[in-house]
Design an enzyme around this catalytic site. Structure first.
Site, PDB file in Angstrom:
ATOM      1  N   LYS A  10      -4.774   0.848  -7.947  1.00  0.00           N
ATOM      2  CA  LYS A  10      -4.694   2.264  -8.315  1.00  0.00           C
ATOM      3  C   LYS A  10      -3.576   2.475  -9.349  1.00  0.00           C
ATOM      4  CE  LYS A  10      -4.974   3.740  -3.778  1.00  0.00           C
ATOM      5  NZ  LYS A  10      -5.292   4.650  -2.643  1.00  0.00           N
ATOM      6  N   TYR A  50     -14.497   9.021  -4.374  1.00  0.00           N
ATOM      7  CA  TYR A  50     -13.900   9.742  -3.241  1.00  0.00           C
ATOM      8  C   TYR A  50     -14.846  10.877  -2.862  1.00  0.00           C
ATOM      9  CZ  TYR A  50      -9.585   7.060  -3.788  1.00  0.00           C
ATOM     10  OH  TYR A  50      -8.663   6.042  -3.838  1.00  0.00           O
ATOM     11  N   HIS A 130      -7.059   0.331  -3.381  1.00  0.00           N
ATOM     12  CA  HIS A 130      -8.205   0.751  -2.573  1.00  0.00           C
ATOM     13  C   HIS A 130      -9.016  -0.494  -2.247  1.00  0.00           C
ATOM     14  CE1 HIS A 130     -11.928   2.626  -1.269  1.00  0.00           C
ATOM     15  NE2 HIS A 130     -12.536   1.736  -2.029  1.00  0.00           N
TER      16      HIS A 130
HETATM   17  P1  ADP Z   1      -7.935   3.652   2.728  1.00  0.00           P
HETATM   18  O1  ADP Z   1      -7.601   3.739   1.257  1.00  0.00           O
HETATM   19  O2  ADP Z   1      -6.911   2.828   3.483  1.00  0.00           O
HETATM   20  O3  ADP Z   1      -9.350   3.219   3.020  1.00  0.00           O
HETATM   21  P2  ADP Z   1      -8.712   6.453   3.211  1.00  0.00           P
HETATM   22  O4  ADP Z   1     -10.036   6.124   2.620  1.00  0.00           O
HETATM   23  O5  ADP Z   1      -8.721   7.123   4.544  1.00  0.00           O
HETATM   24  O6  ADP Z   1      -7.782   5.147   3.320  1.00  0.00           O
HETATM   25  O7  ADP Z   1      -7.903   7.410   2.214  1.00  0.00           O
HETATM   26  C1  ADP Z   1      -7.979   7.238   0.834  1.00  0.00           C
HETATM   27  C2  ADP Z   1      -6.619   7.377   0.232  1.00  0.00           C
HETATM   28  O8  ADP Z   1      -6.146   8.707   0.393  1.00  0.00           O
HETATM   29  C3  ADP Z   1      -5.535   6.504   0.850  1.00  0.00           C
HETATM   30  O9  ADP Z   1      -5.545   5.173   0.358  1.00  0.00           O
HETATM   31  C4  ADP Z   1      -4.277   7.256   0.477  1.00  0.00           C
HETATM   32  O10 ADP Z   1      -3.869   6.951  -0.853  1.00  0.00           O
HETATM   33  C5  ADP Z   1      -4.725   8.712   0.514  1.00  0.00           C
HETATM   34  N1  ADP Z   1      -4.406   9.429   1.769  1.00  0.00           N
HETATM   35  C6  ADP Z   1      -5.064   9.334   2.943  1.00  0.00           C
HETATM   36  N2  ADP Z   1      -4.530  10.159   3.841  1.00  0.00           N
HETATM   37  C7  ADP Z   1      -3.526  10.829   3.255  1.00  0.00           C
HETATM   38  C8  ADP Z   1      -2.570  11.836   3.673  1.00  0.00           C
HETATM   39  N3  ADP Z   1      -2.560  12.358   4.912  1.00  0.00           N
HETATM   40  N4  ADP Z   1      -1.655  12.282   2.782  1.00  0.00           N
HETATM   41  C9  ADP Z   1      -1.662  11.786   1.528  1.00  0.00           C
HETATM   42  N5  ADP Z   1      -2.517  10.842   1.073  1.00  0.00           N
HETATM   43  C10 ADP Z   1      -3.437  10.353   1.912  1.00  0.00           C
END
Ligand code: ADP
Length: 163
Positions: A10, A50, A130
């Protein structure tokens, strides 16, 4: 089972000059790079990556912050291949919240902030990478980020010595 998965370095990883460090973590485990490129992300691509799923799991505010973070910024997209690649890569990457990520993982070695701190500052947690969460998501994400012509098949020494 040999699987493919998608990793994005990222904008925080790109701007901190950690691309090589991050990629080497996968290479040294014997996971094969079968596609790689730098992408300037537009809104359409970011919305497809996303999806509503993020809103359901994390809330609309997180999706909006992710958009602000990634749109018009640069990422390195990597397609990786290996045995149980989705699970192995997620393990190398570490927990989503940097505070909880174990040392030895990418996030645990290069980031440390908490959800609480990010929420107070109204920013996304900058956690460098990611990685697709499961096989189904990996298939969707790989076809979103790569065309067939951008993915390659070749023999590496790992096919002989590691796999
Ligand atoms: P991952 O990337 O570990 O699969 P998620 O898909 O749940 O996690 O979330 C996507 C991204 O959103 C995370 O990598 C992180 O950068 C961001 N994120 C998730 N939850 C939060 C939060 N509560 N506050 C700020 N950023 C968050």
């Amino acid at each position: 089972m040999i699987e493919k998965t998608l990793v994005l370095v990222k904008p925080d990883g790109v701007e901190r000059g950690l691309v090589g460090e991050i990629i080497s973590r996968f290479e040294r485990r014997g996971i094969k790079i079968i596609g790689i490129k730098m992408v300037r992300v537009n809104k359409e691509l970011a919305m497809k990556h996303y999806t509503e799923d993020i809103t359901k799991r994390r809330g609309e505010h997180v999706r909006k912050r992710l958009m602000d973070f990634i749109v018009n910024n640069h990422v390195i997209a990597i397609c990786l291949e290996g045995v149980d690649a989705v699970e192995n890569v997620r393990k190398i990457v570490g927990e989503t919240e940097p505070r909880a990520a174990l040392p030895g993982t990418i996030r645990g070695d290069y980031s440390h902030i908490s959800y609480k701190y990010a929420d107070n500052k109204k920013i996304v947690v900058p956690n460098l990478v990611h990685a697709s969460a499961n096989k189904e998501e990996a298939e969707k994400e790989i076809s979103l980020w790569f065309s067939q012509e951008e993915l390659f098949s070749y023999k590496s020494v790992h096919d002989k010595h590691v796999i």
